[in-house]
Design a protein around this motif. Structure first.
Motif, short mmCIF file in Angstrom:
data_model
loop_
_atom_site.label_atom_id
_atom_site.label_comp_id
_atom_site.label_asym_id
_atom_site.label_seq_id
_atom_site.Cartn_x
_atom_site.Cartn_y
_atom_site.Cartn_z
N PRO A 1 47.11 56.15 38.34
CA PRO A 1 45.76 55.63 38.85
C PRO A 1 45.39 54.55 37.97
CG PRO A 1 45.12 57.96 38.55
CD PRO A 1 47.13 57.48 37.77
N THR A 2 44.98 53.34 38.90
CA THR A 2 43.98 52.29 38.03
C THR A 2 44.04 51.69 39.06
OG1 THR A 2 44.48 50.52 36.84
CG2 THR A 2 46.01 50.74 38.49
N ASP A 3 42.17 50.59 39.29
CA ASP A 3 41.64 49.93 39.51
C ASP A 3 41.89 48.05 38.65
OD1 ASP A 3 39.97 50.85 42.08
OD2 ASP A 3 39.80 51.82 40.15
N THR A 4 42.42 47.36 39.36
CA THR A 4 42.87 46.09 38.87
C THR A 4 42.37 45.32 39.39
OG1 THR A 4 44.78 47.33 37.66
CG2 THR A 4 44.51 44.90 37.90
N THR A 5 42.36 44.26 39.01
CA THR A 5 41.71 42.35 39.71
C THR A 5 41.99 41.54 38.11
OG1 THR A 5 39.95 41.34 40.22
CG2 THR A 5 39.60 41.93 38.16
N ASN A 6 41.94 40.28 38.46
CA ASN A 6 43.13 38.88 38.05
C ASN A 6 41.93 37.83 37.92
OD1 ASN A 6 45.01 37.25 39.31
ND2 ASN A 6 44.54 39.41 40.22
N SER B 1 44.15 45.11 42.90
CA SER B 1 44.20 46.37 43.58
C SER B 1 43.11 46.38 44.28
CB SER B 1 43.89 48.04 42.35
OG SER B 1 42.93 47.62 41.96
N SER B 2 42.33 45.46 44.85
CA SER B 2 41.25 46.00 46.11
C SER B 2 41.55 44.17 47.14
CB SER B 2 39.99 45.71 45.99
OG SER B 2 39.09 45.37 46.59
N GLN B 3 42.39 45.29 48.01
CA GLN B 3 43.41 43.28 48.78
C GLN B 3 42.23 43.09 49.89
OE1 GLN B 3 48.01 43.16 49.66
NE2 GLN B 3 47.40 43.22 47.05
N ASP B 4 40.46 43.04 49.69
CA ASP B 4 40.26 42.55 51.01
C ASP B 4 39.84 41.59 51.25
OD1 ASP B 4 38.82 41.64 48.71
OD2 ASP B 4 37.60 42.83 48.65
N GLU B 5 38.52 40.76 52.09
CA GLU B 5 38.74 39.13 52.60
C GLU B 5 38.56 38.11 51.47
OE1 GLU B 5 36.93 38.58 56.01
OE2 GLU B 5 37.44 39.95 56.88
N LYS C 1 44.97 47.29 55.98
CA LYS C 1 44.21 47.23 57.12
C LYS C 1 42.65 46.92 56.55
CE LYS C 1 40.87 51.08 57.87
NZ LYS C 1 40.62 53.19 57.55
N ALA C 2 42.22 46.26 55.06
CA ALA C 2 41.48 45.47 54.66
C ALA C 2 41.14 44.05 55.32
CB ALA C 2 41.35 45.71 53.41
N LEU C 3 42.66 43.83 55.91
CA LEU C 3 42.67 42.49 56.28
C LEU C 3 42.84 41.92 57.49
CD1 LEU C 3 44.48 40.87 53.09
CD2 LEU C 3 42.40 40.57 53.45
N ARG C 4 43.11 43.31 58.35
CA ARG C 4 42.84 43.46 59.55
C ARG C 4 42.53 41.96 60.25
NH1 ARG C 4 46.12 47.88 60.73
NH2 ARG C 4 47.40 47.87 59.38
N ARG C 5 41.35 42.04 59.88
CA ARG C 5 40.27 41.35 60.64
C ARG C 5 40.74 39.45 60.69
NH1 ARG C 5 34.93 42.57 59.08
NH2 ARG C 5 35.69 43.46 57.52
N THR C 6 41.21 39.25 59.35
CA THR C 6 41.83 38.82 58.34
C THR C 6 42.45 37.86 59.62
OG1 THR C 6 40.78 38.89 56.09
CG2 THR C 6 42.25 36.56 56.70
N GLY D 1 57.81 50.12 44.71
CA GLY D 1 56.85 51.67 44.52
C GLY D 1 55.47 51.14 43.46
N HIS D 2 55.74 49.46 42.00
CA HIS D 2 54.60 49.23 41.64
C HIS D 2 53.17 49.22 42.00
CE1 HIS D 2 55.76 50.04 37.26
NE2 HIS D 2 56.71 51.10 37.80
N GLY D 3 53.12 48.94 42.75
CA GLY D 3 52.32 47.24 43.84
C GLY D 3 51.07 48.44 43.25
N LEU D 4 49.90 47.28 42.99
CA LEU D 4 49.01 47.90 42.38
C LEU D 4 48.11 48.58 43.20
CD1 LEU D 4 48.00 45.17 39.30
CD2 LEU D 4 48.80 47.79 39.12
N SER D 5 48.51 47.66 44.69
CA SER D 5 46.84 47.58 45.75
C SER D 5 47.02 49.26 46.82
CB SER D 5 47.16 46.97 47.40
OG SER D 5 48.82 46.89 47.31
N GLY D 6 48.59 49.92 45.95
CA GLY D 6 48.60 50.90 46.71
C GLY D 6 49.38 50.71 48.11
#
Length: 438
Positions: free
Chosen positions: A306-311, A398-402, A433-438, A69-74
């Motif tokens: 709640p957080t927004d994270t990148t790396n 946290s933003s696991q998009d393409e 969901k953000a990667l459904r097209r990938t 449950g710690h996953g940053l992406s939610g």
């Protein structure tokens, strides 16, 4: 969507939590994200997981999978769908003490793992918090307190028990289902649900532990000296650096972990850090490995952070990249910044040996913002850093998009990941969901 009790498969009776259940508030969310799923299922076996997947497919419910449950992406929760919460699958077994081979179920927390292995003189480098679940780290990477000595968690996964989206249970190892083992070690979230891992642990009981602090200059010379010190340090030393700022003035708080209980080894490992610049040693001691991921960390996840994270991953630091990182923490759009030392054992595996392919980099930088600041503040703080980034780690995004997928799985690695996701999950049941097209 409301789920009637009559529609629940008999195999899942007593294992399904719906919004009218008193347990629902404790189970609906992750550490970072408040969710409103139609139901949470608490499977106790691989067959239960398969039944939950069949139920979700037949009911048209989107699926979220959660180990800790710690996953940053939610992605461990959702709204209106089914959450498969693996917390009841938490057994830890010593398969062969001589070789250090252990079996760990995906729902165990790292506090549980450390507590179970320490009496046997064994340890697995894992996340930096005892409440983090095994499944997310052991399928995404695993950058932990012992990373330069041990490598990533995925580097020592020898086999995975996986429930595929079609309900078939598979044992994946190097001889049987090698492609599935390859993708589960670094990109497992889109291929299947891992329910247990066979992992080779290292010989370790006690560790050297030190906390240091040093002033950080705006030009980044302190960070470059830290990077140079780590490059010269023995593998036993792993460090995490937190940059804290007051206005334009920043301070580095360094946590140093030495994978040894020998005082001479600890002193020699820490020596490179003492020459960074005006370093103050706050404390140094020998402690059990369990002190790093203690039971005190265990808690419910209720969306409380709640957080927004990148790396970004880096291959060394030059004057431009070091200055850009300092500005993340102390510039006009400040963000919370952590640095992790890599190198050492993380560079031993071949880049093509598994889905986590980043093997030449030696630093990970992680930036986060918290309310009232959001993604726009984070993006503004991080933008000057992006020209210097050499890859990314999927578990700290946290933003696991393409775009994030491409940074985490570049080139041929990404192509192979997509092909294997398509093979094992052609209906894209598990894909974010953000990667459904990938």
């Amino acid at each position: 969507m409301n789920i009637s009790l009559g529609s629940i498969p008999s195999q899942l009776t007593g294992k399904m939590v719906t919004p009218d259940d008193r347990l629902y508030p404790r189970l609906r969310s992750t550490y970072t994200t408040v969710g409103s799923p139609a139901a949470i299922v608490l499977p106790e076996s691989a067959d239960d997981v398969a039944a939950a997947l069949r139920f979700a497919t037949e009911a048209g419910l989107k699926v979220a999978v959660r180990s800790g449950g710690h996953g940053l992406s939610g992605n461990g929760t959702n709204d209106g769908g089914l959450v498969i919460d693996l917390r009841a699958l938490n057994r830890i077994e010593i398969i062969d003490r001589g070789s250090g081979l252990v079996r760990v179920e995906a729902g165990a927390r790292w506090a549980h793992v450390a507590e179970a292995l320490t009496p046997h003189g064994l340890a697995i480098s894992s996340g930096d918090h005892g409440n983090v679940g095994v499944g997310g780290i052991a399928t995404g990477g695993g950058i932990g307190w012992l990373v330069r000595q041990y490598g990533l968690t995925v580097d020592h996964v020898r086999a995975v028990e996986v429930v595929l989206p079609n309900g078939v249970v598979v044992h994946a190892d190097a001889e049987t289902e090698p492609d599935l083992l390859w993708v589960m070690r670094g990109a497992g979230a889109g291929a299947g649900i891992a329910i247990a891992f066979e992992i080779k642990a290292m010989e370790l009981s006690n560790i050297g532990y030190a906390q240091l602090m040093a002033p950080v200059d705006p030009a980044g010379r302190t960070l470059r000296r830290w990077a140079d010190a780590i490059a010269q340090a023995p593998r036993e030393l792993s460090t995490a650096v937190l940059l804290s700022s007051r206005g334009s003035t920043a301070t580095a708080f360094i946590t140093a972990v030495v994978a040894s209980d020998e005082p001479s080894v600890i002193r020699e490992a820490l020596r490179p850090l003492l020459g960074i610049t005006d370093v103050t040693m706050r404390q140094a001691q020998i402690v059990p490995y369990t002190e790093l991921v203690p039971w005190l960390h265990l808690h419910d996840n209720t969306g409380q952070m709640p957080t927004d994270t990148t790396n970004g991953l880096f291959t060394g630091l030059n004057s431009e990249s070091a200055r850009a990182l300092v500005n993340v923490a102390s510039g006009p759009h400040p963000a919370f910044l952590q640095l992790r030392s890599l190198g050492g054992a993380t560079q031993d595996p071949a880049p093509s040996s598994m889905a986590y392919s980043h093997r030449h980099q030696d630093i990970l930088a992680v930036a986060s913002t918290f309310p009232p600041n959001g993604r726009s503040t984070l993006d503004a703080a991080w933008k000057p850093v992006t020209p210097h980034v050499d890859g990314a780690y999927i578990n700290f995004e946290s933003s696991q998009d393409e775009a994030a997928f491409t940074r985490a799985y570049p080139g041929a690695t990404g192509s192979r990941v997509i092909n294997l996701w398509q093979r094992y999950d052609p209906e894209r049941v598990l894909r974010p969901k953000a990667l459904r097209r990938t």
